[in-house]
Scaffold this active site. Structure first.
Site, PDB file in Angstrom:
ATOM      1  CG  ASP A  12      -1.984   1.041   1.200  1.00 56.13           C
ATOM      2  OD1 ASP A  12      -2.149   1.676   0.148  1.00 56.13           O
ATOM      3  OD2 ASP A  12      -2.674   1.217   2.224  1.00 56.13           O
ATOM      4  CG  ASP A 107      -3.260   3.865  -3.486  1.00 57.68           C
ATOM      5  OD1 ASP A 107      -4.199   3.138  -3.863  1.00 57.68           O
ATOM      6  OD2 ASP A 107      -3.344   4.633  -2.509  1.00 57.68           O
ATOM      7  CD  GLU A 108      -5.538  -0.868  -1.391  1.00 59.64           C
ATOM      8  OE1 GLU A 108      -5.215  -1.662  -0.473  1.00 59.64           O
ATOM      9  OE2 GLU A 108      -6.539  -0.129  -1.316  1.00 59.64           O
TER      10      GLU A 108
END
EC number: 2.7.7.7
Length: 360
Positions: A12, A107-108
């Site tokens: 993350d 983003d993860e």
């Protein structure tokens, strides 16, 4: 099925949009920054830097509230093309170690490194290498959680942010989950956490005292998930090709509308259309999002998560109207309205009722 424990990493990125802006514009480094929103109080924050978070600024917060909390907050417009490009480079780093990558957003992502491409063998070492590559090659930091399933890995990645690396091995899972505050469990939002506390459920051990039947009676289908999550049971595989995260419908009007009563009528029609679309896909979800675009092409979105899974137009409309009541549309002409449902019930969770991979 083999008894070999899986090695799952959840990566993350730390305050992703804000961190990219601070990387690219040195004058923003160390400053309280909000990506999205505006200094005139309109719009909402997409991401806040850690400097801003110290003042209580959070994503999805209105600019007006953010400014009240942090008067010196700096606003910047999001650059989604840049974020997508950076995300592609992050994905390329993941691909050095495994092809089993399940992106959740820009983003993860989850990575299954049970059999990694470089033969490293240690998920912890792979997570360290990924974090180092992201920092050295992209100038950004990421947090990683390592465990034997997706659920625990995701909790772990959030446990020591920013720039954290947390490993929760099989022998530690039981005690870790029993002592974990209920609001820290992935899938337990603010409303559900408050409801649980009303039942005297404050930590994992409290939750563990309730039977699966009791939890399903109190929380519907989510109760089944809660029963197994507190026991660390999760057989869901890392899926390289994720299904759609949301299903929505929107309507652009030939003539802008100004009256809120007209907007409510339109929202009702959208919910009815969305119910038909969902029934064709046999989908139930928990999170309703409304979208309102104004005549000047600015737009706002608002979301609310139900404590149970829904798909009927009446259930969706109830949440829509609750969200709409808090949306400022006074003296503003609206050209588009939209409604979407996400946070779908995952059929894979049914497998948790007969788990093959025990963690303790």
């Amino acid at each position: 099925m083999s008894d070999v424990k899986r090695k799952i990493i959840h990566v993350d990125m730390d305050a992703f949009y804000a961190s990219v802006e601070q990387r690219d514009f040195p004058e923003l480094r160390g400053k309280a920054l909000a990506v999205g929103g505006s200094p005139d109080g309109r719009g909402v924050v997409a991401t806040a830097s850690y400097e801003a978070r110290k003042f209580g600024v959070r994503s999805a917060m209105s600019s007006r509230v953010a400014l009240q909390l942090c008067p010196h907050l700096i606003f910047t417009r999001p650059r989604f093309d840049v974020y997508k490009d950076v995300s592609t480079k992050i994905r390329a780093i993941f691909n050095r170690y495994t092809d089993l990558i399940e992106p959740l957003s820009l983003d993860e992502a989850y990575l299954d490194v049970t059999q990694d491409k470089q033969g490293i063998g240690s998920a912890i070492e792979i997570a360290k290498a990924i974090k180092l590559a992201i920092q050295e090659e992209l100038g950004l930091t990421a947090s990683a959680g390592v465990s034997t399933n997706k659920f625990i890995a995701k909790i772990a990645s959030d446990f020591n942010k920013p720039d954290g690396l947390t490993f929760i091995g099989p022998s530690k899972i039981t005690s870790f989950l029993e002592q974990l505050p209920i609001e820290k469990f992935f899938g337990v939002g603010k409303v559900t956490a408050q409801k649980m506390k009303g039942y005297g459920i404050h930590i994992g051990l409290d939750l563990k005292q309730l039977s699966e039947h009791e939890l399903m009676r109190k929380f519907g289908k989510s109760g089944k998930f809660f029963y197994h999550m507190v026991r660390g049971d999760d057989n869901r595989p890392v899926k390289p090709n994720r299904i759609s995260k949301s299903i929505g419908i929107e309507d652009t009007f030939a003539t802008d509308i100004l009256e809120r009563s007209e907007m409510i009528t339109e929202f009702r029609l959208l919910c009815e259309k969305l119910e038909k679309r969902l029934s064709g896909k046999s989908k139930e979800g928990r999170t309703v999002t409304i979208k309102i675009k104004f005549s000047d092409f600015t737009q706002i979105t608002r979301s609310k998560t139900s404590t149970y899974y829904i798909s009927s137009s009446d259930d969706m409309l109830a949440l829509v109207l609750e969200l709409f009541a808090k949306a400022d549309t006074e003296e503003k002409r609206v050209r588009l309205l939209g409604v979407s449902l996400s946070n779908f019930y995952d059929a894979d969770l049914e497998k948790l009722s007969n788990p093959q991979l025990r963690l303790f």
